[in-house]
Design a protein around this motif. Structure first.
Motif, short mmCIF file in Angstrom:
data_model
loop_
_atom_site.label_atom_id
_atom_site.label_comp_id
_atom_site.label_asym_id
_atom_site.label_seq_id
_atom_site.Cartn_x
_atom_site.Cartn_y
_atom_site.Cartn_z
N HIS A 112 0.83 -1.21 0.00
CA HIS A 112 0.00 0.00 0.00
C HIS A 112 0.86 1.26 0.00
O HIS A 112 0.67 2.18 0.80
N ALA A 113 1.81 1.31 -0.92
CA ALA A 113 2.70 2.46 -1.06
C ALA A 113 2.12 3.43 -2.06
O ALA A 113 1.53 3.04 -3.08
N GLY A 114 2.26 4.72 -1.78
CA GLY A 114 1.89 5.73 -2.74
C GLY A 114 2.78 5.65 -3.97
O GLY A 114 3.75 4.88 -4.00
N LEU A 115 2.48 6.44 -4.98
CA LEU A 115 3.18 6.31 -6.25
C LEU A 115 4.23 7.40 -6.46
O LEU A 115 4.58 7.73 -7.60
N LYS A 210 6.21 7.75 3.00
CA LYS A 210 5.08 8.32 3.75
C LYS A 210 3.90 8.69 2.85
O LYS A 210 3.04 9.47 3.24
N SER A 211 3.83 8.10 1.66
CA SER A 211 2.79 8.51 0.70
C SER A 211 1.55 7.62 0.73
O SER A 211 0.52 7.97 0.16
N LYS A 308 -9.30 10.79 -0.13
CA LYS A 308 -9.70 9.52 -0.73
C LYS A 308 -8.50 8.85 -1.41
O LYS A 308 -7.63 9.52 -1.97
N PHE A 309 -8.48 7.52 -1.35
CA PHE A 309 -7.38 6.75 -1.93
C PHE A 309 -7.94 5.62 -2.78
O PHE A 309 -8.97 5.05 -2.46
N GLN A 310 -7.25 5.31 -3.86
CA GLN A 310 -7.67 4.23 -4.72
C GLN A 310 -6.51 3.29 -4.97
O GLN A 310 -5.41 3.71 -5.33
N GLU A 311 -6.75 2.00 -4.81
CA GLU A 311 -5.71 0.99 -5.04
C GLU A 311 -5.63 0.66 -6.52
O GLU A 311 -6.65 0.52 -7.20
N VAL A 312 -4.42 0.51 -7.01
CA VAL A 312 -4.20 0.11 -8.39
C VAL A 312 -4.14 -1.42 -8.44
O VAL A 312 -3.33 -2.03 -7.73
#
Length: 504
Positions: A112-115, A210-211, A308-312
């Motif tokens: 679950h790391a940011g991009l 930390k993203s 809001k967050f969306q998983e790829v």
């Protein structure tokens, strides 16, 4: 909630509870409004959020092929607008811009790391590295006509301390910093006597991870509380920059490798020469490209505002490719043994490949992103290209303080260069240089001159001469060099110094 007294005035529990209820109600209304705007934007998005171009981009010849899909079209524009077009320059610019836009609102599956990405472009001077800056600026300028917040996702400021960067991230949780000549910044961060740059290196090391959703980046506490910066949730800070090989590799210290700082960076090296002049550079990005990236920016801005967050998602084919690369990295780390520098090179290569693949997927369809096998293969190819290039520099003793084995390899490379040198290029102080070449003999003076400015020798804690002596001794012990006796050197070549015969 109980009654509360402030400066002699008592507020009843009922009054306080009603205020809290109003606050919660207002917050719920704002969140509902943002959710509705997101849903409306998604419903209005043409092609279900997928990118649709007029046709495939023309192929570009280079060490790295252009990425597939929308990010490839973005890189293609940066390439075509450059007076001196180089594929690697365009690719770094496109990846950095996308990371600055989508780094926070979308994230990978576990972990679950940011991009967000850290990418360094390494290339010789005068090859057109500034096209990365100009290409990004042109895309942002065009996108601002359709998305007013487009400028929020890119920053060209020069941060010279950790607190300055923390404050910037507190004001803007998702952007890419485009740095010029980042090698000089690395050099400053390598010095122990510069507290500001030391703090910048620490903050950069921390922000990388930390993203993702729920991650918290620490704030700053001062003696004056009004200057404090509160902790921040899910900060997607990306960094791209360009530099020259000498400046960059000389600046990297062993501590930078050991503490994980360097493992966060994708290092992309262009080893070619100055390209041919582009007589007809493209001035403006294609309309379809601008419209698509503006929609991604607007969607990202709404998602950031609503937290809001969306998983790829990852397709089965992509997962197989990424899992195989993860296993490759795992075995490479084990094979590195106690060499912390090589372990660091492989440590986050898989995570960076996963992030790159996810970036490509969001670019192609930001509403329903799925990493395809093609995207995963390109991402792995990119990271493997960077890792192999960096390892070659390590093995040659060209990175920072170097190692004993690296210095030996550099001495042997200097010897090979001497033996292959054209006769008219031989040093003037050699009377019979050609004859020495034919006998496979290299003067120590030549080796000393060619290594005295190399960081791996010059910065050795015992000095250049001691480092060179140890490297030559190691090469002799390993059967790669043999010292030539003085008598034949004088009699056959009129040379009175030390020299070595190359046995390779």
């Amino acid at each position: 909630m109980a009654d509360k007294s402030v400066d002699g005035v008592t507020f009843s529990a009922a009054f306080l509870n009603s205020g809290e209820a109003d606050r919660l109600h207002a917050k719920a209304e704002v969140e509902a409004e943002r959710a509705a705007k997101l849903a409306q934007a998604a419903a209005r998005a043409p092609n279900g959020g997928a990118y649709a171009a007029d046709g495939p981009a023309p192929p570009v010849q280079g060490a790295l092929p252009m990425p597939p899909g929308f990010v490839g079209a973005l890189a293609q524009f940066i390439y075509e607008q450059a007076p001196l077009p180089v594929p690697e320059v365009a690719i770094v610019g496109a990846l950095g811009l996308m990371a600055g836009i989508v780094g926070r609102a979308w994230h990978t599956p576990a972990p679950h790391a940011g991009l967000n990405l850290y990418v360094v472009l390494v290339a010789r001077s005068a090859i057109g590295k500034e096209a990365m800056h100009s290409g990004i600026a042109k895309v942002i300028t065009a996108a601002m006509m359709q998305c007013q917040v487009a400028g929020n996702f890119v920053d060209f400021n020069d941060y010279v301390s950790g607190p300055a960067l923390v404050k910037a991230c507190a004001a803007n949780p998702c952007f890419v910093n485009v740095a010029g000549e980042i090698g000089h910044k690395f050099l400053a961060m390598s010095k122990d006597n510069d507290a500001s740059m030391r703090s910048l290196r620490k903050v950069l090391t921390t922000l990388y991870s930390k993203s993702g959703p729920g991650n918290v980046a620490g704030g700053i506490s001062y003696s004056s509380q009004e200057n404090n910066v509160a902790s921040m949730q899910s900060v997607a800070f990306s960094l791209i920059g360009e530099t020259t090989p000498g400046t960059f590799y000389d600046s990297i210290t062993d501590s930078m490798m050991r503490d994980g700082f360097m493992s966060r960076f994708c290092v992309i090296e262009y080893g070619g020469d100055r390209p041919e002049w582009n007589a007809t550079p493209v001035e403006h990005p294609p309309r379809e490209l601008v419209e698509h990236i503006a929609r991604i920016m607007a969607h990202s801005d709404l998602a950031i505002g609503g937290d809001k967050f969306q998983e790829v998602a990852v397709s089965e084919g992509a997962r197989a490719t990424l899992d195989a690369f993860r296993l490759e990295c795992h075995h490479a780390i084990i094979a590195a043994g106690d060499d912390e520098r090589k372990r660091a090179v492989w440590n986050r290569a898989h995570l960076n490949a996963l992030r790159v693949g996810a970036l490509l997927a969001v670019g192609d369809n930001y509403l329903n992103p799925v990493v395809t096998a093609e995207q995963a293969e390109w991402a792995v190819m990119l990271l493997r290209h960077g890792v192999v290039s960096f390892l070659k520099r390590l093995d040659a003793g060209e990175v920072g303080e170097g190692s004993d084995g690296g210095r030996e390899q550099k001495v042997l490379q200097v010897c090979r260069d001497f033996l292959l040198m054209p006769p008219d290029k031989l040093p003037s102080w050699l009377k019979h240089g050609k004859a020495m070449q034919e006998a496979g003999i290299v003067p120590r003076r030549y080796i000393q001159q060619k290594t005295q400015r190399l960081t791996a020798f010059e910065n050795h804690n015992l000095g250049h001469t001691a480092a060179l002596n140890m490297a030559i001794k190691t090469a002799m012990t390993n059967g790669n060099l043999l010292e030539v006796k003085k008598e034949p050197l004088v009699e056959q070549y009129a040379f009175f110094g030390q020299a070595y015969r190359v046995l390779l």
